[in-house]
Design a protein around this motif. Structure first.
Motif: not given
Length: 66
Positions: A11-14, A19-26, A47-56
């Protein structure tokens, strides 16, 4: 102890770190909150876990606040 659901979706989340919207593993993870072994079976919460695919960067949010 935590159990991870094997299915996930991107998903795309902030991302606060980027500091921007990136793709996240949810995904959803069941976590045991009690430190006492005899109460562990009664303290499992989703728990809902989100992990940024750009920075981790990873964030978790408890889904049941009852």
């Amino acid at each position: 102890m935590a159990t991870k659901n094997q299915g996930f979706s991107a998903m795309v989340e902030l991302c606060d770190e980027c500091g921007r919207e990136t793709s996240h593993e949810v995904f959803v993870e069941i976590r045991t909150e009690s430190k006492k072994r005899e109460n562990a079976e009664f303290s499992r919460e989703p728990y809902r876990i989100t992990r940024c695919e750009s920075c981790g960067e990873e964030k978790s949010q408890r889904m049941n606040n009852a």
